[in-house]
Design a protein around this motif. Structure first.
Motif, PDB file in Angstrom:
ATOM      1  N   CYS A 116      -4.390   0.167   2.883  1.00  0.00           N
ATOM      2  CA  CYS A 116      -4.374   0.227   4.355  1.00  0.00           C
ATOM      3  C   CYS A 116      -5.623  -0.435   4.914  1.00  0.00           C
ATOM      4  N   MET A 117      -6.759  -0.206   4.269  1.00  0.00           N
ATOM      5  CA  MET A 117      -8.016  -0.816   4.699  1.00  0.00           C
ATOM      6  C   MET A 117      -7.927  -2.336   4.614  1.00  0.00           C
ATOM      7  N   ALA A 118      -7.345  -2.837   3.521  1.00  0.00           N
ATOM      8  CA  ALA A 118      -7.188  -4.281   3.351  1.00  0.00           C
ATOM      9  C   ALA A 118      -6.252  -4.855   4.411  1.00  0.00           C
ATOM     10  N   ALA A 119      -5.195  -4.127   4.741  1.00  0.00           N
ATOM     11  CA  ALA A 119      -4.251  -4.588   5.769  1.00  0.00           C
ATOM     12  C   ALA A 119      -4.925  -4.673   7.127  1.00  0.00           C
ATOM     13  N   GLN A 120      -5.813  -3.743   7.419  1.00  0.00           N
ATOM     14  CA  GLN A 120      -6.544  -3.791   8.685  1.00  0.00           C
ATOM     15  C   GLN A 120      -7.395  -5.052   8.770  1.00  0.00           C
ATOM     16  N   LYS A 121      -8.106  -5.369   7.698  1.00  0.00           N
ATOM     17  CA  LYS A 121      -8.974  -6.551   7.702  1.00  0.00           C
ATOM     18  C   LYS A 121      -8.160  -7.831   7.852  1.00  0.00           C
ATOM     19  N   THR A 122      -7.060  -7.917   7.099  1.00  0.00           N
ATOM     20  CA  THR A 122      -6.223  -9.117   7.146  1.00  0.00           C
ATOM     21  C   THR A 122      -5.607  -9.292   8.534  1.00  0.00           C
ATOM     22  N   THR A 123      -5.081  -8.207   9.077  1.00  0.00           N
ATOM     23  CA  THR A 123      -4.429  -8.272  10.387  1.00  0.00           C
ATOM     24  C   THR A 123      -5.426  -8.624  11.480  1.00  0.00           C
ATOM     25  N   GLU A 132      -2.427   5.049  10.628  1.00  0.00           N
ATOM     26  CA  GLU A 132      -1.961   5.164   9.241  1.00  0.00           C
ATOM     27  C   GLU A 132      -3.113   5.522   8.310  1.00  0.00           C
ATOM     28  N   PHE A 133      -4.278   4.973   8.548  1.00  0.00           N
ATOM     29  CA  PHE A 133      -5.446   5.299   7.730  1.00  0.00           C
ATOM     30  C   PHE A 133      -5.707   6.802   7.747  1.00  0.00           C
ATOM     31  N   HIS A 134      -5.678   7.379   8.936  1.00  0.00           N
ATOM     32  CA  HIS A 134      -5.951   8.816   9.064  1.00  0.00           C
ATOM     33  C   HIS A 134      -4.806   9.652   8.481  1.00  0.00           C
ATOM     34  N   ARG A 135      -3.571   9.188   8.645  1.00  0.00           N
ATOM     35  CA  ARG A 135      -2.432   9.909   8.064  1.00  0.00           C
ATOM     36  C   ARG A 135      -2.553   9.972   6.548  1.00  0.00           C
ATOM     37  N   LEU A 136      -2.994   8.884   5.949  1.00  0.00           N
ATOM     38  CA  LEU A 136      -3.125   8.840   4.493  1.00  0.00           C
ATOM     39  C   LEU A 136      -4.188   9.809   3.989  1.00  0.00           C
ATOM     40  N   LEU A 137      -5.225  10.042   4.785  1.00  0.00           N
ATOM     41  CA  LEU A 137      -6.234  11.028   4.397  1.00  0.00           C
ATOM     42  C   LEU A 137      -5.605  12.410   4.267  1.00  0.00           C
ATOM     43  N   PHE A 138      -4.812  12.795   5.262  1.00  0.00           N
ATOM     44  CA  PHE A 138      -4.134  14.096   5.224  1.00  0.00           C
ATOM     45  C   PHE A 138      -3.139  14.145   4.067  1.00  0.00           C
ATOM     46  N   ASN A 196     -12.488  16.577   9.346  1.00  0.00           N
ATOM     47  CA  ASN A 196     -13.647  16.835   8.499  1.00  0.00           C
ATOM     48  C   ASN A 196     -13.319  17.840   7.395  1.00  0.00           C
ATOM     49  N   SER A 197     -12.412  18.771   7.681  1.00  0.00           N
ATOM     50  CA  SER A 197     -11.961  19.696   6.633  1.00  0.00           C
ATOM     51  C   SER A 197     -11.223  18.937   5.541  1.00  0.00           C
ATOM     52  N   VAL A 198     -10.411  17.950   5.934  1.00  0.00           N
ATOM     53  CA  VAL A 198      -9.699  17.121   4.959  1.00  0.00           C
ATOM     54  C   VAL A 198     -10.683  16.326   4.114  1.00  0.00           C
ATOM     55  N   LEU A 199     -11.713  15.777   4.735  1.00  0.00           N
ATOM     56  CA  LEU A 199     -12.721  15.021   3.978  1.00  0.00           C
ATOM     57  C   LEU A 199     -13.441  15.907   2.973  1.00  0.00           C
ATOM     58  N   ARG A 200     -13.721  17.153   3.359  1.00  0.00           N
ATOM     59  CA  ARG A 200     -14.370  18.075   2.429  1.00  0.00           C
ATOM     60  C   ARG A 200     -13.467  18.354   1.231  1.00  0.00           C
TER      61      ARG A 200
END
Length: 234
Positions: free
Chosen positions: A116-123, A139-145, A94-98
């Motif tokens: 990454c979001m598109a890859a999740q949907k396709t997979t 990977e989605f969460h890693r990319l946020l950081f 949540n600190s990262v999102l802020r």
């Protein structure tokens, strides 16, 4: 056990530790199972010394219990440890999102998150290997950081998430498509909030995403009660 080749520069102890850790988190070595140094040594094609050292390290992480005169055993999943891991992860994410919503991130970083979001949907449309979906989730969460220059924070956090990760593996294997659909929907909502730079919405969605295990708890306990320590109310 599922095994991989040694990585460049990886010594015997590091390889044994990585393989045993991966197999515990992925439930190939399930909670409560006995661990034989001899069998592990044969499977990994290593001497017993690096295997023993790896088991000691797993004991330090709380994933293996070494009982003198009896042997080594994979610990059962402990919800109290999961709650502590969740507290740490939720606080940091949540600190990262802020930060993202407050200072913004580059279009390149945002595009990586969208990809990454598109890859999740396709997979998800054809995937039956839920381990792949779990990796895309991570990977989605890693990319946020990464988007706010906090990869070292993310790496530290990962070392504290081993108990949480076992529960997530179990949830993916048990709830399957429903869990994948939940994950994708949550990630889509996080991405929407980030694009709008709505920090309050982003934190609300992330909090719901990282506390879904509380909803899953009863179903998972019914599915494999022997995997858990005594269940406590949350």
């Amino acid at each position: 056990m599922k095994l991989e080749e040694k990585r460049p520069g990886e010594n015997a102890r590091m390889y044994a530790q990585r393989m045993i850790l991966d197999n515990i988190i992925n439930l190939e070595l399930p909670p409560g199972s006995a661990l034989s140094e001899n069998e592990l040594s044969l499977a990994l094609r290593l001497s017993r010394t690096p295997v023993r050292e790896a088991l000691i390290e797993m004991g330090r992480l709380g994933l293996v219990e070494i009982i003198p005169q009896k042997g080594s055993f994979v610990t059962r999943i402990d919800y109290e440890l999961i709650e502590e891991s969740k507290f740490m992860r939720l606080s940091l994410e949540n600190s990262v999102l802020r930060l993202i919503c407050g200072q913004g991130i580059s279009e390149e970083s945002m595009e990586r998150i969208r990809h990454c979001m598109a890859a999740q949907k396709t997979t998800a449309e054809t995937c039956t290997d839920y381990g792949i979906m779990m990796q895309l989730d991570k990977e989605f969460h890693r990319l946020l950081f990464a988007s706010v220059g906090k990869l070292r924070t993310h790496e530290f956090l990962q070392t504290q998430m081993v108990h949480f990760d076992r529960l997530r593996t179990l949830a993916y294997e048990t709830l399957k498509k429903a869990k994948v659909d939940q994950m994708i929907n949550d990630h889509e909502n996080v991405l929407y909030a980030l694009e709008k730079r709505d920090g309050e919405l982003a934190e609300m969605v992330m909090t719901r995403h990282l506390t879904r295990h509380e909803i899953d708890k009863k179903e998972l306990d019914n599915y494999c009660p022997d995997y858990f320590t005594q269940i406590v109310d949350m």
